[in-house]
Scaffold this motif. Structure first.
Motif, PDB file in Angstrom:
ATOM      1  N   VAL A  21       0.863  -1.184   0.000  1.00  0.00           N
ATOM      2  CA  VAL A  21       0.000   0.000   0.000  1.00  0.00           C
ATOM      3  C   VAL A  21       0.894   1.227   0.000  1.00  0.00           C
ATOM      4  O   VAL A  21       2.033   1.182   0.452  1.00  0.00           O
ATOM      5  N   GLY A  22       0.373   2.319  -0.507  1.00  0.00           N
ATOM      6  CA  GLY A  22       1.133   3.563  -0.563  1.00  0.00           C
ATOM      7  C   GLY A  22       1.012   4.364   0.720  1.00  0.00           C
ATOM      8  O   GLY A  22      -0.042   4.365   1.367  1.00  0.00           O
ATOM      9  N   SER A  23       2.075   5.048   1.073  1.00  0.00           N
ATOM     10  CA  SER A  23       2.050   5.859   2.296  1.00  0.00           C
ATOM     11  C   SER A  23       1.098   7.045   2.172  1.00  0.00           C
ATOM     12  O   SER A  23       0.664   7.607   3.173  1.00  0.00           O
ATOM     13  N   GLY A  24       0.727   7.404   0.962  1.00  0.00           N
ATOM     14  CA  GLY A  24      -0.201   8.518   0.755  1.00  0.00           C
ATOM     15  C   GLY A  24      -1.653   8.098   0.724  1.00  0.00           C
ATOM     16  O   GLY A  24      -2.541   8.938   0.593  1.00  0.00           O
ATOM     17  N   MET A  25      -1.940   6.805   0.855  1.00  0.00           N
ATOM     18  CA  MET A  25      -3.325   6.330   0.822  1.00  0.00           C
ATOM     19  C   MET A  25      -4.001   6.615   2.165  1.00  0.00           C
ATOM     20  O   MET A  25      -3.380   6.501   3.216  1.00  0.00           O
ATOM     21  N   ASP A  26      -5.290   6.977   2.118  1.00  0.00           N
ATOM     22  CA  ASP A  26      -6.012   7.189   3.369  1.00  0.00           C
ATOM     23  C   ASP A  26      -6.484   5.846   3.938  1.00  0.00           C
ATOM     24  O   ASP A  26      -6.379   4.808   3.294  1.00  0.00           O
ATOM     25  N   ALA A  27      -7.002   5.864   5.147  1.00  0.00           N
ATOM     26  CA  ALA A  27      -7.388   4.631   5.843  1.00  0.00           C
ATOM     27  C   ALA A  27      -8.447   3.847   5.070  1.00  0.00           C
ATOM     28  O   ALA A  27      -8.394   2.613   5.013  1.00  0.00           O
ATOM     29  N   HIS A  28      -9.396   4.544   4.468  1.00  0.00           N
ATOM     30  CA  HIS A  28     -10.444   3.853   3.705  1.00  0.00           C
ATOM     31  C   HIS A  28      -9.849   3.136   2.494  1.00  0.00           C
ATOM     32  O   HIS A  28     -10.206   1.988   2.205  1.00  0.00           O
ATOM     33  N   ALA A  29      -8.960   3.794   1.759  1.00  0.00           N
ATOM     34  CA  ALA A  29      -8.348   3.179   0.577  1.00  0.00           C
ATOM     35  C   ALA A  29      -7.504   1.968   0.975  1.00  0.00           C
ATOM     36  O   ALA A  29      -7.512   0.941   0.282  1.00  0.00           O
TER      37      ALA A  29
END
Length: 156
Positions: A21-29
């Motif tokens: 997962v990307g560090s810029g993704m939010d919790a929902h994503a």
């Protein structure tokens, strides 16, 4: 596995069964990406474990065939399980050729028991008693810091 935002914008399953997962993704994503790819990750992990089991069997076979002290993957190497398996298969083929030549020793010319030594046979003889490590592509065969013989997975 957490990656930079540029290298991972959505959840991705690796061949080892991890979910990136990307560090810029939010919790929902992150949550929805993991949920969507969970079954795929379990299957990939199961496949990887099966491959690792095959590699362990081949490690033992190569170690016995070549009379090695030890054979293993180079630490901190990016070589994959498939690449290690390919390398071990080629080593086993080399060992099979050597064993076949020894079984048919009397076919070597007019002087039975005396025959020219092939490059492959010299390799076999020189590996006996040594430790061998398998590393990624692009590296030449060389001696490691601990005295082990380091070979690239794609040796020829």
């Amino acid at each position: 596995v957490i990656e930079s935002p540029q290298s991972c914008r959505r959840a991705v399953v690796t061949s080892q069964g991890s979910i990136r997962v990307g560090s810029g993704m939010d919790a929902h994503a992150i949550g929805s990406g993991v949920a969507q790819r969970y079954n795929q990750a379990i299957t990939a992990k199961r496949d990887e474990i099966h491959k690792l089991d095959q590699v362990l069997v081949r490690f033992d076979r190569v170690q016995n065939r070549f009379r090695l002290e030890r054979i293993r993957k180079m630490e901190h190497s990016i070589v994959t399980t498939d690449q290690i398996r390919d390398c071990l298969n080629r080593l086993l083929e080399l060992g099979d050729i050597h064993q076949h030549e020894n079984e048919h020793e009397n076919v070597w010319g007019s002087n039975p028991g005396v025959r020219p030594e092939t490059t492959k046979q010299r390799i076999l003889g020189r590996l006996a008693g040594h430790s061998v490590r398998i590393t990624s592509t692009g590296n030449f065969c060389h001696l490691g810091d601990d005295g082990s013989i380091v070979i690239p997975w794609d040796w020829r």
